[in-house]
Structure formats: C-alpha cells, structure tokens
Design a protein around this motif. Structure first.
Motif, PDB file in Angstrom:
ATOM      1  N   GLY A 161     -10.293   4.521  -8.329  1.00 55.66           N
ATOM      2  CA  GLY A 161     -11.679   4.497  -8.815  1.00 55.66           C
ATOM      3  C   GLY A 161     -11.988   5.816  -9.490  1.00 55.66           C
ATOM      4  N   ASN A 162     -13.025   6.514  -8.961  1.00 56.72           N
ATOM      5  CA  ASN A 162     -13.379   7.837  -9.485  1.00 56.72           C
ATOM      6  C   ASN A 162     -12.832   8.960  -8.621  1.00 56.72           C
ATOM      7  N   GLN A 163     -12.062   8.592  -7.605  1.00 59.36           N
ATOM      8  CA  GLN A 163     -11.534   9.594  -6.669  1.00 59.36           C
ATOM      9  C   GLN A 163     -10.057   9.883  -6.936  1.00 59.36           C
ATOM     10  N   LEU A 164      -9.661  11.118  -6.591  1.00 56.19           N
ATOM     11  CA  LEU A 164      -8.254  11.508  -6.642  1.00 56.19           C
ATOM     12  C   LEU A 164      -7.772  11.741  -5.217  1.00 56.19           C
ATOM     13  N   ILE A 165      -6.750  11.012  -4.811  1.00 60.69           N
ATOM     14  CA  ILE A 165      -6.257  11.067  -3.434  1.00 60.69           C
ATOM     15  C   ILE A 165      -4.812  11.541  -3.430  1.00 60.69           C
ATOM     16  N   ARG A 166      -4.515  12.485  -2.527  1.00 65.28           N
ATOM     17  CA  ARG A 166      -3.136  12.939  -2.366  1.00 65.28           C
ATOM     18  C   ARG A 166      -2.401  11.987  -1.427  1.00 65.28           C
ATOM     19  N   LYS A 167      -1.280  11.440  -1.872  1.00 66.09           N
ATOM     20  CA  LYS A 167      -0.508  10.495  -1.068  1.00 66.09           C
ATOM     21  C   LYS A 167       0.958  10.906  -1.053  1.00 66.09           C
ATOM     22  N   ALA A 168       1.644  10.570   0.043  1.00 71.56           N
ATOM     23  CA  ALA A 168       3.098  10.733   0.068  1.00 71.56           C
ATOM     24  C   ALA A 168       3.704   9.780  -0.961  1.00 71.56           C
ATOM     25  N   VAL A 169       4.735  10.223  -1.669  1.00 71.70           N
ATOM     26  CA  VAL A 169       5.314   9.393  -2.732  1.00 71.70           C
ATOM     27  C   VAL A 169       5.824   8.061  -2.184  1.00 71.70           C
ATOM     28  N   LYS A 170       6.193   8.033  -0.892  1.00 69.83           N
ATOM     29  CA  LYS A 170       6.679   6.791  -0.289  1.00 69.83           C
ATOM     30  C   LYS A 170       5.578   5.741  -0.191  1.00 69.83           C
ATOM     31  N   GLU A 171       4.313   6.196  -0.206  1.00 71.12           N
ATOM     32  CA  GLU A 171       3.187   5.262  -0.053  1.00 71.12           C
ATOM     33  C   GLU A 171       2.649   4.779  -1.401  1.00 71.12           C
ATOM     34  N   GLU A 202       2.433   2.768  -4.758  1.00 73.81           N
ATOM     35  CA  GLU A 202       2.920   1.446  -5.165  1.00 73.81           C
ATOM     36  C   GLU A 202       3.078   1.369  -6.691  1.00 73.81           C
ATOM     37  N   ILE A 203       3.824   0.347  -7.133  1.00 70.67           N
ATOM     38  CA  ILE A 203       3.958   0.082  -8.566  1.00 70.67           C
ATOM     39  C   ILE A 203       2.585  -0.285  -9.145  1.00 70.67           C
ATOM     40  N   ASN A 204       2.305   0.217 -10.352  1.00 73.33           N
ATOM     41  CA  ASN A 204       1.037   0.032 -11.079  1.00 73.33           C
ATOM     42  C   ASN A 204      -0.080   0.956 -10.608  1.00 73.33           C
ATOM     43  N   ASP A 205       0.167   1.778  -9.563  1.00 73.45           N
ATOM     44  CA  ASP A 205      -0.801   2.813  -9.207  1.00 73.45           C
ATOM     45  C   ASP A 205      -0.884   3.827 -10.353  1.00 73.45           C
ATOM     46  N   ILE A 206      -2.044   4.453 -10.506  1.00 72.08           N
ATOM     47  CA  ILE A 206      -2.235   5.472 -11.550  1.00 72.08           C
ATOM     48  C   ILE A 206      -2.146   6.849 -10.903  1.00 72.08           C
ATOM     49  N   ILE A 207      -1.234   7.697 -11.383  1.00 70.69           N
ATOM     50  CA  ILE A 207      -1.112   9.054 -10.845  1.00 70.69           C
ATOM     51  C   ILE A 207      -1.490  10.064 -11.923  1.00 70.69           C
ATOM     52  N   ILE A 208      -2.026  11.183 -11.467  1.00 74.49           N
ATOM     53  CA  ILE A 208      -2.431  12.277 -12.361  1.00 74.49           C
ATOM     54  C   ILE A 208      -1.431  13.417 -12.214  1.00 74.49           C
ATOM     55  N   VAL A 209      -0.910  13.897 -13.338  1.00 73.84           N
ATOM     56  CA  VAL A 209       0.030  15.028 -13.324  1.00 73.84           C
ATOM     57  C   VAL A 209      -0.542  16.129 -14.212  1.00 73.84           C
ATOM     58  N   LYS A 210      -0.817  17.280 -13.612  1.00 77.57           N
ATOM     59  CA  LYS A 210      -1.414  18.408 -14.329  1.00 77.57           C
ATOM     60  C   LYS A 210      -0.341  19.294 -14.955  1.00 77.57           C
TER      61      LYS A 210
END
Length: 831
Positions: free
Chosen positions: A335-345, A347-355
């Motif tokens: 949504g409008n939030q950025l959440i830190r997750k372990a890479v194992k968690e 899923e495919i089609n998730d959106i990740i942010i890379v600075k």
C-alpha cells in the motif's frame, strides 16, 4: 567453403530427443556424448516405452510393485543388465526396467526385499531410489578431515547402515552428499562415531563451534610442541634420566589423541587411512624406545594437519563471497507503507524498493526508476549496466544510483545467484578423470607399501639380516611413506580453486571433466548470430521493382509478423517505426532455414533467401547485381515475391559486437589453433564477416540441423572442438561438441542447464580467461602429481640406506601435502 551435407548428421540426438533427454537420463546427455557412435541411435522409441508401460500395468494388477528411479544407464542394454542381475535374486518375481523413462518396477513376495534393491542395483554399477519413499537427499559439512582417506573412512562407516542408500564424501569441498531414510540427527551421530563432526549445509552455520574446534586443535598442537621442546631440553640437561621419556610421552598423548581416535574408527570401518599409519608409526617408535622420534612424528603430523586445514578451508570457501552477496532483508511496498521483511518471506509479484548504494535482494523486473547496476557478481562485467523500465535485475547486484521499484519474479531459492552457487557446488563435488585415475592408483599403492612395511619389519631380521629394532624402525618409516595424501589431493584442490575463481568472474564450469577438456581444446566453433554479432540486425536497404516502397514493406511485415527470427523482427520493427501497417494475411507458414510465406488477398507471397526463389524456379535476373553488391558488404538479403514474380529485396545487416574482434585475437594469442564460424548466411556475407572478425574458417548457408554435421566434420579432422552458442537453438550442436559453451546465462535458464561451461555475460570477453585458467589448472595438477610422486620415491629410496629418519618421513608427507595445497591455491588469485 562448402555447405555441410545434412546426411552426415547422426540420428542419435535430434533436437526433440535432446530436449527430452534432460528428463530421461538419456545416453545423449553431455556426460555420455563420447560413448555415442556416429550412426547408431540409442534413444528408446515411443513404441518400446508404450510396451513397457503396458507391462507395468499388468504387473501392478497381479501383485504389489515398488517403482524405482534408476541413474547411470547409458543405453537400453544397461536396462537388460539390471533386469538379468535382479532376476537372480530369490524372492523377486518380476523386474521391468524402462530405459526411456529411467524407471524400474519390481514385484516381490516378501516386502522386506524392497529395502535391499538399491544396494543390489549399486553392485551392478547403477543407482536406484524408490519413487515414493521417505528417502531424503541432504548435504552435510564435515569437520575434522585430514586427507582424502578420511573421506573414505566416513563412506565405509555409513555404508554399513541399511538405511543409508548412497553416501559420497568430498575431501576438497568438505561436503557429504547422502541419501538416507533416517533422522538427520542420527546421521550426525553416525558421522561422530566415525570420529568426525557433521552439520547440515542448509542450516545456519555454527561458526562459533567451528572456531572452538580449531582453537582446541591449535592448542593441542601447541602443547604437544611445548612438551616436545621440554623433552629435548631435559635430554641435554640430563638431570633426571627418565624425565625426557616422560615429557615425550606426554607430547605423544596430547598431540596424538585425535589421530589415534580417528585411526580407531578408520580400522573399525576397514579403512587404511593416514591416521592409522601415523598412529602405528608413533606407537612403534615408542615401543622400540625411540620416544623423541615418536613425539616428533606426532607433533609434525599435528602441525602439518593444522596448516593444511587452514589452507584447504580457504579453498573450500572460494564461493563463500558469492553466498554472502545477497542481503537477508528486503524493503517491501505494501500500500503506502514500506515494510522490512526477510527475503525468505517475500513472494513473487511483491514490490520491493531498492535505494542507491543498496544490494538488490531478489531477481525482478523494474517498474519505476532508472539506474546503473553493478552486475559483476553475476556476469563478471567490470562496468555498470544501465537499467530502466522493464529491464531484469538480479539478486546480489548493486544499485549504484537512482531509487527503483522492482517486481519480484523469483523466490530467494530460485534466483540466478542461488542457481550459480548450486551449480558451482555441484561442479566442485564432481571428480575429474585425472582425479579418478589418481584415486585408483592410491588405492593400490597404499596396501602394497603397507604390506612391504610389514615384510621389512619381519623377514630380514627373521633370516638374520640386521637387528629387529633397526628393521622395525625402517618399517615404521615405510608406513609413514605409504600415505599418499599429497597425491590424492593434488587434483581436487586445484579443480575446486579453478572453478571458484571462474565463478567469481562470471563463468560457470560444470565440473572438473569440463575444466580439463577446456584446457585441451584445439578449435572453437562460434554460432554467428547473437554470439559473434549483436543478434539484433537492422534493415539497411529496401529495393523495389513493381510495387511502391510502402507496399513492399507492408507485404514483408505481414509475412514476417508471426516469426520470432531476428531478421523477421528487424523487418517488422522497421515497418512499425515508419507506421506502415500489416495487411490482412492468412495461412502463415515458416520454411525452415529459408524464409516464410503467407496468403494476402488470395495471393501466396514469400519472403526468404535468394536460394528459396531459385528452388521455385523464379528468375532473379533483374536483381542479381544488387544482391551480389549488397552481400559483398555483409548484408543478408530477403527477397519478397510470389511463385512467378520478384517484388523487391530488403537488405538486413547484423552488427559485429565491439568485444568480438579483440576476443578472437586474444584467443589466438593464447594458442587456439582454429576459429570457426557457423552461419546460415550466404557465402559473400559469411566471407565479409569472417574477414572483419579474424575468423580462420567458416561454414555458410547452414540449416539449423547442419551445425551438428559441421561440428562432426571438425571432429573427424582429429580436432577437439568447443561450440559457443546461446544454449537454446544451438543445443544439439553444444551437445555434439567436445565442450559446449553457452553465452548469456544470466538471462537464460536453458543456457545454464544445457552447456558444460556458461559465460554469464552476453559477450565473449571471459572466454580467453577461461581457456587460460583451464590450461593453468592442468599445468598445476601435473606439477602436483609429479611433485607428490617424486617426493614419495625419494623417501622410499632414502629409507633403506638409513638416511631418512621417522620424523623426516612425516615431514616429507605432511610438507608435500601442504605444498600441493598452496600450489593449487594460486588458481584462486589468477586474474
């Protein structure tokens, strides 16, 4: 330059069969290609498969049947061998082996017989595992191995367990591959019983425990050395006569505890390893009153093992830097939030942010943002690559500037870097032909020298030649020399180092066999399109006869729109850029290796090579001059016309890669005898490109299947041939060549699976380095083998005149092993 006759092509590996072989363990696989005869077909037919499947069904209806997967079959006669072998076993009623599917169905009266099947199949030279069972295949990290014979001790010990189906321990990598039907904790206990430590590779590494063990071993070596030194001092001081003997005895007990413990388990497992020989030498020395010699033997042995362990650990960890590349967490957009997750968690089609400055945690596709990405860990490319919307990015690469939103396309265990690590680890586990030969030699050498040592201890003094003590001492020295540790590790350590070096530079070498083959290659055959050239041809000229220019392009677009060939894409792209729409066409059809056709407004149109129209007896007289002129400048000609008339021609040219000319030049500098180009282009175009690049020889106007015949022709001339292609269309040729090299593995899973060597970047700049590395690896392996053999021979010769003392024998053994390891580690640093 001549067109290769298609009739030369072997019927064993058609493209369809080749693709099927990846799942059927066929004889046409890369490992077995040398066993294939030119004119024989060992691929089972569909009819045979149907008959066997019907037989399976009949057997299932009559009684309880257990199905097994069979590995190691080279041809249908292997299936017959297994059937005949198992039918001799009491209690087995039916055996049906299907070579095509790699499966076996066994029917028996007593269910307990089924558990013995894998071992019986193994005796026949194959591997069997139940299709539906609780068998686990796991990899364990083994701690405490001193040399290759320790690996044999563990294998012998675990093989006695009826619940262990297969076990293989590799000293060089420190890994154990095991298939079993018991708890993993029980496996660890069994390994501990053999005198070693074990832990699952998939679990989190216990670095603290490993460091503690190293500290204990180092302390034992240090204490043993201190008491040895005190013993020497006491012997010179001569204050208490028995004090030196006591101090030497303590030194032997402290330094010899681990070797004695390992020797006990080795004897228990019926393995004659280095620990048995050294422990025997130390005990024998003490028995004949040579306490100093015994203590020196133990301390030098412990010191040598400590140094070897630390050196070999660097080799074993040659790809650890790859494993540590990917971050453990990712920033996921929810949504409008950025959440830190372990890479194992994630899923495919998730959106990740890379600075900017961050490592990319998972493979994905860019949704927003433009940036430069350092892909060196994957492809070995020295310069960053520009990435934008729609481009693919890989886990472990570094985002240098610009923030990016990335849609995840692969789970953490399926990323490109994970596959690289898996393939490299598998490659390091495989034994090269030289290693197999050395192992066979060592397995004969050790027992012979052991028997010789016993004979030296007993027979000369028995017949009155010399004293018992003197001959016993020489026999003990022979026992030490009987350990071929340096020889056994001469090959695998070099191979592990070379494969690790290559992996860090964007080159995957699938095993020691292929590393050795790369070092003796005499000719390299290159697929032209996409390998020597960019693979993205462009339209350079349009010449019309009866139609206007736009009409000709519209017809060409209509015919080519459904084709995926690079030339077809060039024509459709050219039309799109000029907003020339396609016409209403039907009955689209590709003409293999020649062109395509379509029906437009009831008229059949063709787009293809001049050869296609000559075969249809359509006159090219009007455009013959233009064709020759354009072909002479490196263009490929696409003629547009009908059964009766020529409408015009479209010239398409593929640009040569910037790196190609330099790579070919460098390959010649490293001593490659012949550079060969395989292309479907006409003679004039092939000649122009070959001259521009510096190619020695070419085969022109090849249909896709002719590439196999071209490779076979080169092999028939006595050359060892490597084939370089993209790993997809060139799969049969890659399999036929002595060495298959695929380019662009980072973007193509097929390339990573098909070829023997994979260049992860889509260019040839890593190929000269790979050849150099392979040749240097072969050179170092030869140095190691000769050094080990000469050292052993010198030691054997010096024993009988009495020049070689017991501690010098130990020094020659452990010292030689350490020198071999350090010599092999030079491959890790080659740039």
């Amino acid at each position: 330059m001549s067109h290769i006759d298609k009739e030369q092509q072997s019927n064993c590996c058609s493209e369809e069969q080749y693709n099927a072989n990846e799942t059927t363990n066929s004889c046409c696989s890369g490992d077995n290609r040398d066993q294939i005869n030119d004119t024989s077909s060992c691929c089972s037919t569909a009819e045979n498969t149907r008959i066997v499947q019907e037989e399976y069904k009949e057997v299932d209806d009559e009684q309880n049947v257990v199905e097994y997967n069979i590995r190691g079959m080279d041809c249908p006669s292997c299936a017959v061998t297994i059937e005949k072998g198992l039918r001799k076993t009491d209690g087995i009623q039916t055996v049906q082996v299907n070579y095509g599917t790699g499966k076996m169905a066994v029917g028996a009266e007593d269910p307990s017989i089924y558990s013995t099947i894998p071992k019986q199949v193994r005796k026949l030279g194959f591997e069997a595992a139940p299709v539906h069972s609780n068998i686990s295949k796991e990899t364990y990290k083994i701690e405490g191995m001193d040399c290759g014979s320790c690996a044999k001790t563990i294998e012998n010990h675990l093989s006695k367990n009826p619940n262990v189906h297969t076990v293989r321990v590799n000293f060089s990598t420190g890994n154990m591959q095991i298939e079993h039907a018991i708890n993993s904790k029980d496996i660890v206990k069994e390994v501990r019983k053999a005198g070693f430590g074990a832990g699952l590779v998939s679990s989190e590494p216990n670095n603290k425990q490993a460091d503690d063990k190293k500290m204990v071993l180092g302390s034992a070596t240090t204490l043993s050395g201190i008491f040895l030194a005190l013993g020497v001092i006491a012997s010179f001081a001569n204050l208490v006569p028995s004090l030196p003997m006591v101090l030497y005895g303590i030194s032997i007990l402290i330094g010899g505890f681990k070797p004695a413990r390992s020797a006990f388990y080795a004897i228990k497992s019926r393995s004659l390893d280095m620990n048995v020989l050294m422990a025997s030498a130390a005990i024998g020395a003490a028995f004949i009153g040579e306490w100093f010699e015994g203590a020196m033997v133990v301390w030098l042995f412990a010191l040598g093992n400590t140094l070897q362990s630390r050196s070999i650990e660097r080799t074993r960890d040659s790809i650890r830097s790859l494993m540590n590349l990917t971050p453990s967490e990712a920033t996921v957009k929810s949504g409008n939030q950025l959440i830190r997750k372990a890479v194992k968690e994630v899923e495919i089609n998730d959106i990740i942010i890379v600075k900017p400055g961050e490592k990319i945690p998972l493979d994905g596709e860019i949704l927003t943002g433009i940036s430069s990405v350092n892909q060196a860990p994957i492809t070995g490319e020295s310069l960053p690559v520009e990435k934008q919307l729609g481009d693919t990015v890989y886990a472990g690469t570094v985002n240098e500037n610009g923030s990016m939103e990335i849609k995840v396309t692969k789970l953490v265990e399926d990323t490109t870097i994970a596959k690289i690590i898996h393939l490299v680890e598998e490659a390091q586990e495989q034994r090269a032909p030289t290693q197999a030969y050395v192992d066979r030699f060592a397995s004969v050498y050790t027992p012979i020298v052991f028997v010789l040592a016993l004979s030296v201890m007993v027979f000369p003094p028995l017949f009155g030649f010399g004293t018992w003590g003197g001959w016993l001492y020489k026999g003990l020295a022979l026992l030490v020399v009987a350990c071929p540790c340096a020889l056994v590790i001469s090959t695998p350590v070099a191979i592990v180092s070379a494969i690790g070096n290559a992996a860090k530079r964007g080159v995957l070498i699938k095993g020691g066999t292929f590393l050795e083959k790369a070092g003796v290659i005499q000719a390299i055959a290159f697929d032209k399109t996409g390998t020597l050239t960019e693979g993205k041809p462009k339209v350079t000229e349009v010449i019309t006869l009866n139609e206007n220019r736009d009409e000709l392009i519209a017809i060409a677009r209509t015919i080519e729109e459904y084709s995926t060939h690079p030339i077809a894409k060039a024509i459709t792209t050219y039309a799109k850029e000029r907003d020339i729409p396609a016409k209403n066409g039907e009955a689209f059809q590709a003409i293999a290796g020649k062109g395509a056709q379509a029906t437009i407004d009831g008229v059949q149109y063709f787009a293809g090579s001049p050869k296609l129209f000559r075969e249809m007896d359509v006159s090219l007289e009007q455009i013959e001059e233009q064709i020759h002129a354009l072909q002479g400048t490196g263009n490929t000609m696409i003629v547009i016309g009908t059964h009766k008339n020529i409408l015009g021609i479209i010239a398409v040219a593929d640009t040569i890669r910037d790196i190609t000319v330099n790579s070919i030049k460098t390959l010649k500098e490293v001593g490659m005898n012949e550079m060969v180009m395989l292309t479907g282009d006409n003679e004039e175009t092939a000649t122009k490109i070959a001259n521009d690049i510096g190619i020695d020889r070419y085969f022109a106007e090849l249909l896709p299947e002719d590439k196999v015949s071209a490779i076979k022709k080169l092999q028939s001339e006595g050359k060892r041939v490597a084939m370089v292609g993209d790993g997809i269309n060139d799969a049969p040729a890659l399999a036929t060549a002595d060495l298959g090299i695929a380019m662009g593995g980072a973007g193509t899973d097929t390339a990573m699976e098909t070829a023997d060597i994979v260049l992860m970047a889509d260019n040839l700049e890593k190929l000269p380095h790979t050849i150099r590395l392979s040749r240097r690896a072969l050179s170092i392996i030869k140095q190691n083998i000769w050094f080990s053999v000469v050292t052993k021979l010198a030691a054997l010769i010096l024993i009988f005149p009495g020049f070689l003392t017991l501690w010098m024998a130990v020094l020659s053994d452990t010292g030689a092993a350490l020198i071999v390891i350090l010599n092999s580690m030079r491959l890790l640093r080659q740039k």
